[in-house]
Design an enzyme around this catalytic site. Structure first.
Site, PDB file in Angstrom:
ATOM      1  CE  LYS B  79     -11.384 -23.722 -31.223  1.00 36.28           C
ATOM      2  NZ  LYS B  79     -11.582 -23.590 -29.767  1.00 36.28           N
ATOM      3  CB  SER B 159      -9.971 -19.996 -28.840  1.00 38.42           C
ATOM      4  OG  SER B 159     -10.594 -21.241 -28.547  1.00 38.42           O
ATOM      5  CB  SER B 183     -12.788 -21.302 -26.286  1.00 40.43           C
ATOM      6  OG  SER B 183     -11.593 -20.661 -25.946  1.00 40.43           O
TER       7      SER B 183
END
Lengths: 485, 494
Positions: B79, B159, B183
């Site tokens: 990420k 997210s 997330s």
């Protein structure tokens, strides 16, 4: 007690109320939350870690030694040590504040209420309340002088540990504020928790000033920022108190604001008003757990505390018979106490104290020297005192000898020998001088004998003068009395 | 041998060790998949194929020498919230465009030390703020799944949408995520994969760009429970650089997959049967309860009375911390800067941050600034902290009676891009099931449990006791077995 400090206005006298916030840089090898070194005088931005620079994803980790130092300082201020305290973020934007917030302690400081005792010149003391001591990070430095268009940032100072020590509004004169700072400096130096060097910025003061008619409720205060010497602080307070009195006497009112002292003009001016005051949005720093330690941790530190100035002073008074004033002068600085104790171990303590506080300090002051640069070593002064104690020289001659020692670095014995300053203790020689004086002053002799006792001092003076100061004063007294009887 | 990307992580690991497959072959297959799918899905912000192949060759050498680490030669995605040494790290924000860290996050360091191969940095909601991966400055991520008979683009959740989409579309074997309020779990549910958020304090936050420090926690996405357990074991562990990281031994989570949950007590919190919950999801939850019963677990109805306050509490605490955490993005030292002609310092700050941050980030900075301001602090932030404590107490109380909790992961399946975007509160409701355990700092895992009528994956969530990820994995393994979720997204079939 001396008369209280008052400002005389057109409407009468005004009292000054003072509280201090002192930022003392913690003596430590590395910063409060990063491993970066603390060195003074490094090249700009040399001592900056990723944490200090506020890089993304960086996290603070508390420096345990700085915590110890804060606890040590708290103990030196006889203060409440809080076994649990909390680090908060103080949020504001400034280029030399890389994180966009300063990590400080707001609601729960590491040290609570304490006391600092100041020594007044008349030998009395006054207790000044300590409100709190908390740990916080220093900011970096913005340099505007290198370019008209750009500001340069030096982050060497960013993240260095500071202790903010806040006093109660207990001081009533610029002099007391000065004594407070000096005493605080003395204590942190004894403790080794801050070098107390105001020139290097290791100790910085903000002063809260308000005025009132004696007995009236507290007035509105102004905060004067970053006064970087005791002398400037006293000037700043005097100016600010006068300014406030003038405003109030002209029917105005004081705006609560932050003011800056300008040492070139000796004046204070508005830095920011209450309306412009930041909303710092304090909240507990989620990157740090509450700071918790045990009473044992505190006790361990307590066991390592040195004898502090107040205790030392009491000992000098009780055990060595010094006056409170002399004792407080001696204990103000650790080097002085070491100097004194070395000499007092071999000589009469009062004699040693006198020759240090008056004789040595007077000469050092004149020469602009500190005790660590004294041209008179403890051995040298000890040599001089030995000559006084065994009656080789009188106190008066000793003063002359001391001057010469200070100038030439020669020992007392050498100077006395070379200059023939040895005290005259030969009865015959002194009697001869006395006879000459009596013969030269028949009128005064008659007056004395008819009851004017005060003239005795005149005769002593004449004899000492005629002997070049070398006659033993005790013997002069004794023999004169006999001859004049 | 078919396409090496068909291997699960555990299978690939074993094949590599048995030298039936080289990391270079495996990595090349993933690099090809990225080339094939990423233009449509936009799961990666930055791809690092050269680095990946170099990592793979080094892994092959270590395997040959018998020095293989736990993830030797396994291609992974990161990420883009984790700082990676020498590789651009953006948090999907314009303000950090072009920022190349000179340091490596603790979590990714552990992955590389274990032999992992880096394929690139995945897309996310800007600064991890969002539930649909539509707030990225680098464009939306598209869910590899499509509803039956529809070509409409769906959100992957957020997210960590890029990581979830990358795992689901076989553009990596596993990926890191971060979870602040859901997330990891919500995108895992939307993309039909497994996502684990460990206990707060299990993984170091050092080098992870902060959103809300008291909630942020790193975790893993993988295709199945075993793969999640293998990778999560690697990234956990104490880090003295993070004061909130716990000094605890890390168990081997793969070993926890015993397949036996007989006698375990599973709580079903009644407050999670919220109004407006999809009936399909409700039904799936009941199905999950049935699987657990069949496996010999005891089902206990429990109550978490403060659940309804979790969402508002979260939307005070998280923005408050974010408003402070994001202050460092001021254009002074790194990242984007806007210098207005003749402007003041304040103008520079304002224009830099106005241009650098997107709408959602600005909204949260403003909310956070507001709740911390003088006069509002007590009513909002302080009260929220008290409620947070009560929510944590709720969990503590029920965990005296049960070993884990079973709930849905999200109130719906993946929705279309643009849906919910006009109403932030509706968007925030996506995390209604994941936020309470975040506030309590508890470990939680989402696993795919079935398909909706429209053919979209749905997830169930297991919440465990603090630092008891093992039980969570153990139950998840049993449920996975029962669910027999074999569907793959259309993007993969194509």
């Amino acid at each position: 007690m001396s008369a209280p400090y008052r400002i005389k206005g057109n409407t009468g006298e005004w009292e000054v109320i003072l509280g201090l916030e002192v930022h003392a840089q913690v003596s430590s090898k590395s910063k409060l939350f990063s491993g970066a070194p603390n060195d003074f005088g490094s090249e700009p931005n040399e001592n900056v870690s990723l944490i200090d620079a506020g890089m993304p994803g960086m996290l603070p980790v508390i420096n345990g030694y700085c915590v110890e130092q804060a606890v040590r300082t708290g103990l030196g201020l006889k203060a409440q040590i809080n076994l649990r305290s909390v680090f908060d973020r103080k949020n504001y934007f400034y280029p030399d504040l890389p994180q966009g917030y300063q990590i400080s302690q707001f609601l729960d400081p590491i040290v609570g209420k304490g006391t600092l005792c100041i020594d007044m010149p008349d030998g009395s003391t006054r207790d000044i309340g300590i409100t709190r001591l908390h740990l916080e990070q220093d900011a970096g430095k913005s340099l505007h002088e290198h370019s008209p268009k750009h500001t340069f940032i030096d982050l060497n100072r960013a993240g260095i540990a500071l202790m903010e020590i806040v006093s109660e509004p207990d001081m009533r004169s610029p002099e007391e504020a000065g004594l407070y700072v000096k005493k605080l400096r003395s204590i942190v130096r004894y403790l080794g928790t801050c070098d107390g060097d105001m020139e290097k910025g290791s100790m910085r003061c903000d002063v809260n000033v308000s005025v009132r008619k004696p007995g009236a409720p507290l007035g509105t205060r102004c905060e004067i920022k970053n006064v970087n010497s005791v002398r400037f602080m006293i000037k700043a307070i005097e100016f600010e108190a006068q300014r406030q009195v003038e405003i109030l006497e002209n029917g105005g009112k004081i705006d609560q604001e932050t003011r800056l002292f300008d040492s070139s003009t000796g004046e204070t001016r508005t830095m920011r008003s209450k309306e412009d005051a930041h909303d710092y949005r304090y909240f507990p720093d989620p990157d740090l757990l509450p700071l918790e330690f045990s009473q044992e941790f505190v006790n361990k530190i307590k066991a390592t505390l040195p004898e502090l100035p107040d205790d030392k002073k009491q000992r000098y008074i009780n055990d060595l018979g010094l006056s409170p004033y002399d004792a407080s002068v001696l204990v103000a600085d650790q080097l002085t106490t070491q100097y004194f104790e070395t000499i007092a171990a071999k000589h009469n303590a009062k004699l040693a104290s006198n020759w240090i506080t008056v004789g040595l300090f007077g000469r050092l002051n004149k020469a602009g020297l500190e005790i660590d640069a004294s041209p008179i070593s403890t051995d040298a002064l000890s040599g001089l005192l030995a000559l006084i104690e065994d009656n080789t020289i009188s106190g008066k001659i000793a003063n002359v000898v001391f001057d010469k020692m200070f100038e030439t670095g020669k020992s007392a014995v050498q100077i006395v020998d070379e200059e023939g300053l040895k005290q005259v203790t030969d009865t015959g020689a002194i009697e001869k001088v006395i006879d000459e004086v009596i013969a030269a002053n028949p009128d005064k002799v008659a007056e004395y004998r008819s009851g004017k006792d005060k003239l005795f001092a005149f005769f002593v003076g004449q004899v000492m003068k005629a002997s070049g100061g070398k006659a033993n004063p005790g013997m002069v007294n004794e023999l004169l009395k006999k001859k004049l009887a | 041998m078919g396409n090496p990307t068909d291997f699960t992580l555990a299978e690939a690991r074993d094949a590599l060790k048995a030298k039936k497959l080289s990391s270079r072959e495996l990595t090349q297959a993933y690099v090809s998949n990225i080339e094939k799918h990423n233009p449509a899905l936009n799961a990666y912000i930055t791809t690092t194929p050269e680095r990946a192949l170099k990592d793979a060759d080094a892994a092959d050498v270590r395997i040959a020498k018998g020095q293989a680490g736990a993830l030797e030669g396994i291609p992974l995605a990161i990420k883009d919230l984790f700082c990676t040494n020498g590789v651009q790290t953006t948090a999907a924000s314009h303000i950090l465009k072009g920022f190349v860290p000179q340091y490596e996050s603790f979590v990714t360091s552990k992955l590389w030390q274990a032999g992992g191969v880096m394929l690139g940095k995945t897309n996310l909601d800007e600064f991890a703020m969002g539930s649909s991966n539509t707030t990225s400055n680098f464009g939306n991520v598209i869910n590899p799944w499509k509803a039956k008979g529809s070509t409409k683009d769906l959100v992957p959740g957020g997210s960590s949408g890029g990581s979830a989409a990358a795992v689901a579309a076989r553009m990596c074997l596993a990926a890191t995520g971060t979870d602040t309020g859901g997330s990891i779990r919500q995108p895992a549910a939307f993309c039909g994969i497994v996502g684990i958020k460990p206990t707060y304090g299990r993984c170091s936050r050092w080098g992870v760009i902060a959103f809300a420090s008291s909630l942020d926690q790193a975790g893993m996405f993988a295709r199945n429970v075993r793969d999640a357990a293998i990778t999560q074991t690697v990234i956990c562990g104490h880090d003295p650089q993070d004061s909130t990281s716990q000094l605890l031994a890390v168990p081997d989570f793969e070993k926890a997959l015993s397949g036996n949950i007989k006698g375990l007590r599973i709580g079903i919190p009644k407050e999670y049967r919220v109004d407006g919950i999809d009936s399909e999801i409700s039904a799936l939850w009941d199905k999950g309860i049935g699987w657990l019963k069949s496996a010999g677990a005891e089902i206990i109805d429990v109550s978490l009375p403060h659940t309804k306050y979790a969402l508002p509490t979260y939307y005070i605490i998280a923005p408050a911390e974010a408003s402070s955490n994001l202050s460092r993005y001021d254009g002074i030292r790194y990242g984007q800067r806007v210098t207005p002609q003749g402007g003041s310092l304040t103008d520079m700050y304002c224009q830099t941050r106005a241009a650098g941050f997107g709408k959602e980030v600005k909204r949260r900075i403003m909310i956070g600034t507001y709740v911390l301001s003088a006069g509002y602090y007590d009513a909002y932030y302080k009260k929220a902290q008290r409620v947070r404590y009560l929510i944590a107490q709720d969990f503590k109380n029920v965990f005296e009676k049960v070993d884990a909790l079973l709930t849905p992961t999200a109130p719906s399946a993946a929705f279309a891009i643009g849906e919910n975007s006009d109403d932030p509160v509706k968007m925030y409701l996506n995390d209604v099931f994941t936020i309470p355990s975040s506030l309590a700092g508890l470990p939680a895992l989402s696993l795919p449990a079935g398909l909706s009528d429209k053919g979209l994956p749905l997830g169930l969530q297991l919440i465990g006791k603090a630092f008891d990820e093992e039980t969570v994995f153990r139950i998840a393994g049993v449920m996975e077995e029962a669910a027999q979720f074999k569907a793959v997204p259309q993007e993969v079939e194509a």
